[in-house]
Design a protein around this motif. Structure first.
Motif, PDB file in Angstrom:
ATOM      1  N   MET A   1       8.377  -1.131  15.680  1.00 31.63           N
ATOM      2  CA  MET A   1       9.656  -0.580  15.277  1.00 31.63           C
ATOM      3  C   MET A   1       9.776   0.875  15.632  1.00 31.63           C
ATOM      4  SD  MET A   1      11.540   1.390  12.794  1.00 31.63           S
ATOM      5  CE  MET A   1      10.795   2.228  11.648  1.00 31.63           C
ATOM      6  N   LEU A   2       8.845   1.671  15.229  1.00 29.95           N
ATOM      7  CA  LEU A   2       9.000   3.105  15.395  1.00 29.95           C
ATOM      8  C   LEU A   2       8.782   3.565  16.822  1.00 29.95           C
ATOM      9  CD1 LEU A   2       7.444   4.177  12.028  1.00 29.95           C
ATOM     10  CD2 LEU A   2       9.833   4.108  12.664  1.00 29.95           C
ATOM     11  N   LYS A   3       8.424   2.658  17.673  1.00 30.66           N
ATOM     12  CA  LYS A   3       8.322   3.025  19.085  1.00 30.66           C
ATOM     13  C   LYS A   3       9.676   2.866  19.778  1.00 30.66           C
ATOM     14  CE  LYS A   3       3.466   1.937  19.429  1.00 30.66           C
ATOM     15  NZ  LYS A   3       3.106   1.393  18.132  1.00 30.66           N
ATOM     16  N   ASP A   4      10.583   2.085  19.166  1.00 29.96           N
ATOM     17  CA  ASP A   4      11.894   1.864  19.763  1.00 29.96           C
ATOM     18  C   ASP A   4      12.986   2.162  18.744  1.00 29.96           C
ATOM     19  OD1 ASP A   4      14.079   1.136  21.240  1.00 29.96           O
ATOM     20  OD2 ASP A   4      13.735  -1.013  21.030  1.00 29.96           O
ATOM     21  N   PHE A   5      13.628   3.289  18.911  1.00 28.47           N
ATOM     22  CA  PHE A   5      14.693   3.712  18.026  1.00 28.47           C
ATOM     23  C   PHE A   5      16.061   3.512  18.665  1.00 28.47           C
ATOM     24  CE2 PHE A   5      11.172   5.874  16.190  1.00 28.47           C
ATOM     25  CZ  PHE A   5      11.516   6.252  14.910  1.00 28.47           C
ATOM     26  N   SER A   6      16.131   2.968  19.834  1.00 24.81           N
ATOM     27  CA  SER A   6      17.359   2.997  20.622  1.00 24.81           C
ATOM     28  C   SER A   6      18.505   2.152  20.074  1.00 24.81           C
ATOM     29  CB  SER A   6      17.065   2.584  22.061  1.00 24.81           C
ATOM     30  OG  SER A   6      16.542   1.267  22.080  1.00 24.81           O
ATOM     31  N   ASP A   7      18.231   1.082  19.329  1.00 25.22           N
ATOM     32  CA  ASP A   7      19.331   0.216  18.926  1.00 25.22           C
ATOM     33  C   ASP A   7      20.004   0.618  17.606  1.00 25.22           C
ATOM     34  OD1 ASP A   7      17.544  -0.627  16.980  1.00 25.22           O
ATOM     35  OD2 ASP A   7      17.225  -2.592  17.872  1.00 25.22           O
ATOM     36  N   HIS A   8      19.358   1.417  16.800  1.00 26.08           N
ATOM     37  CA  HIS A   8      19.897   1.896  15.517  1.00 26.08           C
ATOM     38  C   HIS A   8      20.271   0.777  14.559  1.00 26.08           C
ATOM     39  CE1 HIS A   8      21.109   5.701  17.904  1.00 26.08           C
ATOM     40  NE2 HIS A   8      19.834   5.712  17.579  1.00 26.08           N
ATOM     41  N   LYS A   9      19.789  -0.427  14.802  1.00 26.49           N
ATOM     42  CA  LYS A   9      20.042  -1.520  13.871  1.00 26.49           C
ATOM     43  C   LYS A   9      19.154  -1.352  12.642  1.00 26.49           C
ATOM     44  CE  LYS A   9      21.445  -4.952  17.253  1.00 26.49           C
ATOM     45  NZ  LYS A   9      21.113  -6.222  17.901  1.00 26.49           N
ATOM     46  N   ILE A  10      19.661  -1.809  11.510  1.00 28.39           N
ATOM     47  CA  ILE A  10      18.890  -1.740  10.274  1.00 28.39           C
ATOM     48  C   ILE A  10      17.814  -2.824  10.312  1.00 28.39           C
ATOM     49  CG2 ILE A  10      18.976  -1.991   7.767  1.00 28.39           C
ATOM     50  CD1 ILE A  10      21.930  -1.105   7.936  1.00 28.39           C
ATOM     51  N   ILE A  11      16.608  -2.433   9.977  1.00 29.38           N
ATOM     52  CA  ILE A  11      15.540  -3.427   9.878  1.00 29.38           C
ATOM     53  C   ILE A  11      15.073  -3.482   8.428  1.00 29.38           C
ATOM     54  CG2 ILE A  11      14.799  -3.150  12.274  1.00 29.38           C
ATOM     55  CD1 ILE A  11      12.345  -1.655  11.151  1.00 29.38           C
ATOM     56  N   GLN A  12      14.498  -4.614   8.037  1.00 28.67           N
ATOM     57  CA  GLN A  12      14.022  -4.773   6.665  1.00 28.67           C
ATOM     58  C   GLN A  12      12.509  -4.650   6.640  1.00 28.67           C
ATOM     59  OE1 GLN A  12      15.686  -7.848   4.293  1.00 28.67           O
ATOM     60  NE2 GLN A  12      17.698  -7.677   5.239  1.00 28.67           N
ATOM     61  N   LYS A  13      12.063  -3.513   6.110  1.00 34.84           N
ATOM     62  CA  LYS A  13      10.634  -3.221   5.974  1.00 34.84           C
ATOM     63  C   LYS A  13      10.453  -2.340   4.747  1.00 34.84           C
ATOM     64  CE  LYS A  13       9.285  -5.185   9.839  1.00 34.84           C
ATOM     65  NZ  LYS A  13       8.391  -6.313   9.879  1.00 34.84           N
ATOM     66  N   SER A  14       9.217  -2.021   4.406  1.00 33.06           N
ATOM     67  CA  SER A  14       8.926  -1.186   3.246  1.00 33.06           C
ATOM     68  C   SER A  14       8.567   0.238   3.674  1.00 33.06           C
ATOM     69  CB  SER A  14       7.746  -1.771   2.469  1.00 33.06           C
ATOM     70  OG  SER A  14       6.551  -1.641   3.241  1.00 33.06           O
ATOM     71  N   PHE A  15       8.546   1.143   2.683  1.00 32.88           N
ATOM     72  CA  PHE A  15       8.153   2.515   2.962  1.00 32.88           C
ATOM     73  C   PHE A  15       6.699   2.564   3.441  1.00 32.88           C
ATOM     74  CE2 PHE A  15       6.713   6.800   1.667  1.00 32.88           C
ATOM     75  CZ  PHE A  15       7.587   7.546   2.443  1.00 32.88           C
ATOM     76  N   GLY A  16       5.851   1.749   2.838  1.00 32.11           N
ATOM     77  CA  GLY A  16       4.445   1.680   3.273  1.00 32.11           C
ATOM     78  C   GLY A  16       4.337   1.260   4.726  1.00 32.11           C
ATOM     79  N   TRP A  17       5.152   0.308   5.135  1.00 38.01           N
ATOM     80  CA  TRP A  17       5.152  -0.141   6.529  1.00 38.01           C
ATOM     81  C   TRP A  17       5.582   0.994   7.450  1.00 38.01           C
ATOM     82  CZ3 TRP A  17       8.517  -0.480  10.561  1.00 38.01           C
ATOM     83  CH2 TRP A  17       8.117  -1.261  11.628  1.00 38.01           C
ATOM     84  N   ILE A  18       6.614   1.743   7.027  1.00 38.11           N
ATOM     85  CA  ILE A  18       7.071   2.876   7.832  1.00 38.11           C
ATOM     86  C   ILE A  18       5.918   3.841   8.056  1.00 38.11           C
ATOM     87  CG2 ILE A  18       8.550   4.926   7.889  1.00 38.11           C
ATOM     88  CD1 ILE A  18      10.596   3.302   6.209  1.00 38.11           C
ATOM     89  N   LYS A  19       5.248   4.238   6.978  1.00 38.95           N
ATOM     90  CA  LYS A  19       4.160   5.214   7.082  1.00 38.95           C
ATOM     91  C   LYS A  19       3.039   4.728   8.001  1.00 38.95           C
ATOM     92  CE  LYS A  19       2.839   6.284   2.977  1.00 38.95           C
ATOM     93  NZ  LYS A  19       2.408   6.826   1.706  1.00 38.95           N
ATOM     94  N   LYS A  20       2.717   3.454   7.926  1.00 36.29           N
ATOM     95  CA  LYS A  20       1.650   2.896   8.768  1.00 36.29           C
ATOM     96  C   LYS A  20       2.024   2.889  10.240  1.00 36.29           C
ATOM     97  CE  LYS A  20      -0.139  -0.213   5.265  1.00 36.29           C
ATOM     98  NZ  LYS A  20      -0.196  -1.612   4.834  1.00 36.29           N
ATOM     99  N   ASN A  21       3.325   2.879  10.536  1.00 40.89           N
ATOM    100  CA  ASN A  21       3.777   2.740  11.918  1.00 40.89           C
ATOM    101  C   ASN A  21       4.294   4.022  12.549  1.00 40.89           C
ATOM    102  OD1 ASN A  21       3.697  -0.273  12.834  1.00 40.89           O
ATOM    103  ND2 ASN A  21       4.202  -0.262  10.665  1.00 40.89           N
ATOM    104  N   LEU A  22       4.077   5.145  11.902  1.00 42.85           N
ATOM    105  CA  LEU A  22       4.461   6.423  12.496  1.00 42.85           C
ATOM    106  C   LEU A  22       3.485   6.791  13.604  1.00 42.85           C
ATOM    107  CD1 LEU A  22       5.296   8.533   9.302  1.00 42.85           C
ATOM    108  CD2 LEU A  22       6.891   7.346  10.817  1.00 42.85           C
ATOM    109  N   ASP A  23       4.005   7.297  14.693  1.00 40.63           N
ATOM    110  CA  ASP A  23       3.182   7.767  15.806  1.00 40.63           C
ATOM    111  C   ASP A  23       2.593   9.116  15.403  1.00 40.63           C
ATOM    112  OD1 ASP A  23       2.150   8.870  18.134  1.00 40.63           O
ATOM    113  OD2 ASP A  23       3.860   8.298  19.375  1.00 40.63           O
ATOM    114  N   PRO A  24       1.270   9.239  15.321  1.00 39.24           N
ATOM    115  CA  PRO A  24       0.665  10.498  14.865  1.00 39.24           C
ATOM    116  C   PRO A  24       0.908  11.676  15.816  1.00 39.24           C
ATOM    117  CG  PRO A  24      -1.019   8.985  15.638  1.00 39.24           C
ATOM    118  CD  PRO A  24       0.268   8.232  15.635  1.00 39.24           C
ATOM    119  N   LEU A  25       1.380  11.412  17.012  1.00 40.34           N
ATOM    120  CA  LEU A  25       1.653  12.490  17.967  1.00 40.34           C
ATOM    121  C   LEU A  25       3.091  13.000  17.866  1.00 40.34           C
ATOM    122  CD1 LEU A  25      -0.222  11.034  21.066  1.00 40.34           C
ATOM    123  CD2 LEU A  25      -1.047  12.672  19.362  1.00 40.34           C
TER     124      LEU A  25
END
Length: 107
Positions: A1-25
């Motif tokens: 998810m966090l590698k592709d922001f281009s569509d701006h569609k709402i996705i259903q995930k949790s805050f924990g999932w967001i944190k795990k999928n952030l690009d550290p760079l």
């Protein structure tokens, strides 16, 4: 998810999932809205902040957590000046009570 922001569609995930999928760079601003306290989205399609994000070439994604009834706006920003960017984003239609998280890139 966090590698592709281009569509701006709402996705259903949790805050924990967001944190795990952030690009550290990369750096991120995450804005949170508790729909248990405020039933209307603070991230409507007409939000003026999107114009600021587009003009600055920032990528963003909306995330909805149906379990906890929270919505998030995840904004990917360049490392450096994260605090200034957060201040600028907040000035585009968000109240002072809006919860924000700032994740800075690992160096």
């Amino acid at each position: 998810m966090l590698k592709d922001f281009s569509d701006h569609k709402i996705i259903q995930k949790s805050f924990g999932w967001i944190k795990k999928n952030l690009d550290p760079l990369r750096s991120y601003i995450i804005l949170e809205n508790d729909l248990n306290k405020q039933t209307d989205s603070i991230f409507p399609k007409s939000l003026i902040a999107y114009q600021y994000l587009e003009k600055g070439n920032y990528a963003w994604k909306k995330v909805y957590d149906s379990k906890y009834l929270k919505e998030y706006l995840v904004i990917q920003i360049d490392p450096g000046n994260e605090d200034d960017t957060l201040g600028s984003v907040m000035g585009y239609g968000f109240s002072k009570e809006t919860i924000s998280y700032l994740y800075k890139a690992e160096k």
